[in-house]
Design a protein around this motif. Structure first.
Motif, PDB file in Angstrom:
ATOM      1  N   SER A  98      41.876  48.663  50.613  1.00 40.05           N
ATOM      2  CA  SER A  98      41.046  47.548  50.128  1.00 40.05           C
ATOM      3  C   SER A  98      41.605  46.186  50.514  1.00 40.05           C
ATOM      4  N   GLN A  99      42.930  46.137  50.838  1.00 41.48           N
ATOM      5  CA  GLN A  99      43.630  44.876  51.085  1.00 41.48           C
ATOM      6  C   GLN A  99      43.505  43.917  49.895  1.00 41.48           C
ATOM      7  N   LYS A 100      43.486  44.523  48.704  1.00 39.68           N
ATOM      8  CA  LYS A 100      43.456  43.770  47.445  1.00 39.68           C
ATOM      9  C   LYS A 100      44.458  44.375  46.473  1.00 39.68           C
ATOM     10  N   GLY A 101      44.872  43.578  45.486  1.00 39.24           N
ATOM     11  CA  GLY A 101      45.735  44.085  44.431  1.00 39.24           C
ATOM     12  C   GLY A 101      44.915  44.816  43.382  1.00 39.24           C
ATOM     13  N   LEU A 102      45.573  45.613  42.541  1.00 40.14           N
ATOM     14  CA  LEU A 102      44.878  46.388  41.515  1.00 40.14           C
ATOM     15  C   LEU A 102      44.146  45.495  40.524  1.00 40.14           C
ATOM     16  N   SER A 103      44.769  44.397  40.104  1.00 37.93           N
ATOM     17  CA  SER A 103      44.110  43.510  39.136  1.00 37.93           C
ATOM     18  C   SER A 103      42.871  42.847  39.743  1.00 37.93           C
ATOM     19  N   GLU A 104      42.919  42.516  41.053  1.00 34.69           N
ATOM     20  CA  GLU A 104      41.746  41.943  41.734  1.00 34.69           C
ATOM     21  C   GLU A 104      40.588  42.935  41.748  1.00 34.69           C
ATOM     22  N   VAL A 105      40.905  44.193  42.051  1.00 33.37           N
ATOM     23  CA  VAL A 105      39.865  45.227  42.133  1.00 33.37           C
ATOM     24  C   VAL A 105      39.248  45.471  40.759  1.00 33.37           C
ATOM     25  N   ILE A 106      40.095  45.547  39.718  1.00 35.52           N
ATOM     26  CA  ILE A 106      39.574  45.757  38.361  1.00 35.52           C
ATOM     27  C   ILE A 106      38.643  44.609  37.973  1.00 35.52           C
ATOM     28  N   ARG A 107      39.039  43.380  38.296  1.00 37.57           N
ATOM     29  CA  ARG A 107      38.215  42.210  37.948  1.00 37.57           C
ATOM     30  C   ARG A 107      36.865  42.229  38.646  1.00 37.57           C
ATOM     31  N   THR A 108      36.853  42.664  39.897  1.00 38.68           N
ATOM     32  CA  THR A 108      35.590  42.649  40.650  1.00 38.68           C
ATOM     33  C   THR A 108      34.722  43.876  40.412  1.00 38.68           C
ATOM     34  N   GLU A 109      35.328  45.005  40.002  1.00 43.31           N
ATOM     35  CA  GLU A 109      34.575  46.251  39.869  1.00 43.31           C
ATOM     36  C   GLU A 109      33.981  46.483  38.470  1.00 43.31           C
ATOM     37  N   ILE A 110      34.516  45.812  37.445  1.00 46.70           N
ATOM     38  CA  ILE A 110      33.925  45.950  36.104  1.00 46.70           C
ATOM     39  C   ILE A 110      32.785  44.941  35.997  1.00 46.70           C
ATOM     40  N   SER A 111      31.567  45.448  35.960  1.00 45.04           N
ATOM     41  CA  SER A 111      30.395  44.570  35.994  1.00 45.04           C
ATOM     42  C   SER A 111      30.056  43.957  34.636  1.00 45.04           C
ATOM     43  N   ASN A 112      30.323  44.685  33.542  1.00 51.23           N
ATOM     44  CA  ASN A 112      30.024  44.175  32.207  1.00 51.23           C
ATOM     45  C   ASN A 112      30.987  43.024  31.874  1.00 51.23           C
ATOM     46  N   PRO A 113      30.460  41.807  31.624  1.00 46.35           N
ATOM     47  CA  PRO A 113      31.355  40.652  31.419  1.00 46.35           C
ATOM     48  C   PRO A 113      32.274  40.793  30.199  1.00 46.35           C
ATOM     49  N   ILE A 114      31.782  41.441  29.136  1.00 43.22           N
ATOM     50  CA  ILE A 114      32.607  41.611  27.929  1.00 43.22           C
ATOM     51  C   ILE A 114      33.759  42.573  28.209  1.00 43.22           C
ATOM     52  N   LEU A 115      33.422  43.718  28.837  1.00 46.15           N
ATOM     53  CA  LEU A 115      34.461  44.698  29.180  1.00 46.15           C
ATOM     54  C   LEU A 115      35.462  44.106  30.174  1.00 46.15           C
ATOM     55  N   ARG A 116      34.935  43.322  31.132  1.00 43.99           N
ATOM     56  CA  ARG A 116      35.820  42.705  32.136  1.00 43.99           C
ATOM     57  C   ARG A 116      36.798  41.740  31.463  1.00 43.99           C
ATOM     58  N   THR A 117      36.300  40.922  30.543  1.00 46.84           N
ATOM     59  CA  THR A 117      37.161  39.968  29.828  1.00 46.84           C
ATOM     60  C   THR A 117      38.218  40.690  29.001  1.00 46.84           C
ATOM     61  N   LEU A 118      37.799  41.747  28.292  1.00 50.42           N
ATOM     62  CA  LEU A 118      38.740  42.523  27.477  1.00 50.42           C
ATOM     63  C   LEU A 118      39.824  43.156  28.346  1.00 50.42           C
ATOM     64  N   ALA A 119      39.403  43.716  29.501  1.00 48.01           N
ATOM     65  CA  ALA A 119      40.356  44.366  30.411  1.00 48.01           C
ATOM     66  C   ALA A 119      41.358  43.344  30.947  1.00 48.01           C
ATOM     67  N   ILE A 120      40.876  42.173  31.340  1.00 48.02           N
ATOM     68  CA  ILE A 120      41.750  41.131  31.884  1.00 48.02           C
ATOM     69  C   ILE A 120      42.741  40.637  30.826  1.00 48.02           C
ATOM     70  N   LEU A 121      42.240  40.418  29.602  1.00 45.99           N
ATOM     71  CA  LEU A 121      43.116  39.963  28.519  1.00 45.99           C
ATOM     72  C   LEU A 121      44.192  41.001  28.205  1.00 45.99           C
ATOM     73  N   LEU A 122      43.783  42.288  28.187  1.00 45.29           N
ATOM     74  CA  LEU A 122      44.737  43.371  27.913  1.00 45.29           C
ATOM     75  C   LEU A 122      45.829  43.406  28.979  1.00 45.29           C
ATOM     76  N   ILE A 123      45.405  43.330  30.243  1.00 45.32           N
ATOM     77  CA  ILE A 123      46.366  43.398  31.353  1.00 45.32           C
ATOM     78  C   ILE A 123      47.298  42.189  31.348  1.00 45.32           C
ATOM     79  N   LEU A 124      46.713  40.993  31.144  1.00 41.47           N
ATOM     80  CA  LEU A 124      47.541  39.784  31.117  1.00 41.47           C
ATOM     81  C   LEU A 124      48.563  39.829  29.985  1.00 41.47           C
ATOM     82  N   ALA A 125      48.104  40.246  28.799  1.00 45.20           N
ATOM     83  CA  ALA A 125      49.005  40.297  27.641  1.00 45.20           C
ATOM     84  C   ALA A 125      50.124  41.309  27.865  1.00 45.20           C
ATOM     85  N   ALA A 126      49.738  42.483  28.348  1.00 37.52           N
ATOM     86  CA  ALA A 126      50.717  43.568  28.501  1.00 37.52           C
ATOM     87  C   ALA A 126      51.700  43.301  29.629  1.00 37.52           C
ATOM     88  N   ILE A 127      51.210  42.851  30.765  1.00 40.41           N
ATOM     89  CA  ILE A 127      52.068  42.714  31.940  1.00 40.41           C
ATOM     90  C   ILE A 127      52.790  41.364  31.976  1.00 40.41           C
TER      91      ILE A 127
END
Length: 408
Positions: A64-93
């Motif tokens: 893909s020539q992308k990082g995992l977090s980039e792919v997760i951000r672009t592939e989750i279409s639901n904005p609420i789920l995408r925001t939750l996933a990003i917040l979880l990843i940012l907080a944890a990592i």
């Protein structure tokens, strides 16, 4: 042949450098002291799981020539789920790596203190550890250069030093090979050992390494024909890293009737076997383990943050530099003022074990998307291994929660 092999070394050793930090040294030490060789099987399981998941991460990055977090951000279409996933990843990592960084620098300082003492700097009313500042400066310079080849060579050299130090230490303790093999291939689980098992898994199958690996491979390889090099690089580096972790457990298991609470005490416990040499070998190993992780933890946090937020993830970009600088400064500050990191490191390792099923679940989902990977998506066998690892991680995570709340 050897020159060609070195030419094709990629991010694998950097991933190994990331998971063998002071946290790993501490957890492996406590596993060996408290349970002897009995938990070597957990390390073997962790190595196999790491190879499977890191191979997926590397394949994703190259194709893909992308990082995992980039792919997760672009592939989750639901904005609420995408925001939750990003917040979880940012907080944890990102937040998690800030806590790790203090431990990484403190671990490296522990190694140097045995060799050269503990110099301090007095700035007004504030007393700072000079070694913490020195290690921070070294990490800063290597990261600020923003050159992947320099970073790669520096970390590979340190990993080799670390590996030799711990390997020699384990050999000198003359372990019983029969008991070692039994510990490797006969799993034993007790209510007393479950949190240590979780910590061993969490310190080896590191969630942030999945993000780091996917981002780093595209600095090294850009063609799908390079997948074979990435696969070999991953397997060799992770297996060797696992052998180093096992050497620490084996070394610690040799200690009898000694109070050992962390990696620094390991040298003291081994002194009856071979005198001050124990201190020297372990000090060099601990220093190398600390400084390699002190470099990779801010690097991983920067890749995760820039990928999640949609910023430029080039190592020379301002946003990327701002993230790793923030993590590094926090680590140096906490380490310099004597912030006690051993308990936090151990807690973070358990938290990593609990976070693993979530990140592994994201990775498995992405690895089955034809839109992202085309013909390079997971095969049925790769999915079987991935789901098996996910199931084991969920089982161990659930047991650790029950253990923490004293329900088992």
């Amino acid at each position: 042949m050897i020159r060609n092999w070195f030419k094709n070394i990629g991010p694998g050793p950097l991933v190994a450098a990331a998971f063998i930090g002071p946290g790993t040294v501490t957890v492996c030490t406590l596993a060996g002291v408290n349970f002897g060789f009995a938990l070597l099987w957990a390390m073997l399981l962790s190595i196999l799981a790491t190879v499977v998941l890191q191979e997926m991460s590397a394949r994703l990055g190259i194709v893909s020539q992308k990082g995992l977090s980039e792919v997760i951000r672009t592939e989750i279409s639901n904005p609420i789920l995408r925001t939750l996933a990003i917040l979880l990843i940012l907080a944890a990592i990102v937040v998690g790596n800030a806590a790790y960084e203090a431990g990484n620098i403190s671990g490296s300082v522990l190694g140097l203190e045995t060799l050269i003492g503990n110099p301090t700097l007095q700035i007004g009313a504030l007393k700072l550890n000079a070694l913490s500042l020195s290690i921070g400066v070294i990490a800063f310079v290597i990261l600020y250069l923003g050159n992947y080849k320099i970073l790669e060579r520096a970390l590979i050299s340190l990993v080799i030093v670390m590996s030799v130090a711990f390997l020699v230490t384990a050999i000198l303790t003359k372990p019983d090979l029969g008991l070692v093999l039994e510990g490797l291939f006969v799993p034993k689980v007790s209510s007393e050992s479950i949190l240590t098992i979780i910590a061993l898994v969490g310190t080896t199958v590191v969630p942030y390494n999945l993000f780091l690996h996917a981002s780093l491979v595209k600095e090294k390889w850009t063609q799908t024909s390079d997948l074979k090099f990435a696969r070999k690089d991953t397997i060799i580096a992770v297996v060797l890293g696992g052998v180093v972790s096992m050497c620490i457990i084996i070394s610690a298991a040799a200690i009898k009737d000694a109070q050992v609470d962390n990696a620094a005490d390991l040298a003291k416990g081994l002194e009856p076997f071979f005198g001050n040499y124990a201190s020297y070998f372990l000090s060099v190993g601990l220093f190398a383990a600390g400084i390699t992780s002190a470099i990779t933890a801010p690097l991983a946090a920067a890749y995760v943050a820039t990928g999640c937020l949609g910023w430029d993830s080039q190592m020379t970009s301002k946003g990327f530099k701002a993230v790793w600088m923030f993590i590094l400064v926090l680590g140096v500050l906490f380490s310099s003022i004597g912030f006690k990191s051993i308990e936090i490191i151990q807690f973070a390792q358990v938290a990593n074990g609990l976070l693993l099923p979530i990140i592994a679940g994201f990775l498995l989902w992405i690895m089955n998307k034809s839109a992202v990977l085309g013909k390079y998506k997971n095969t049925a066998i790769q999915n079987v291994f991935g789901i098996l690892i996910l199931a084991i991680a969920l089982f161990l995570g659930a047991k650790s929660i029950l253990k923490v709340f004293e329900l088992i």
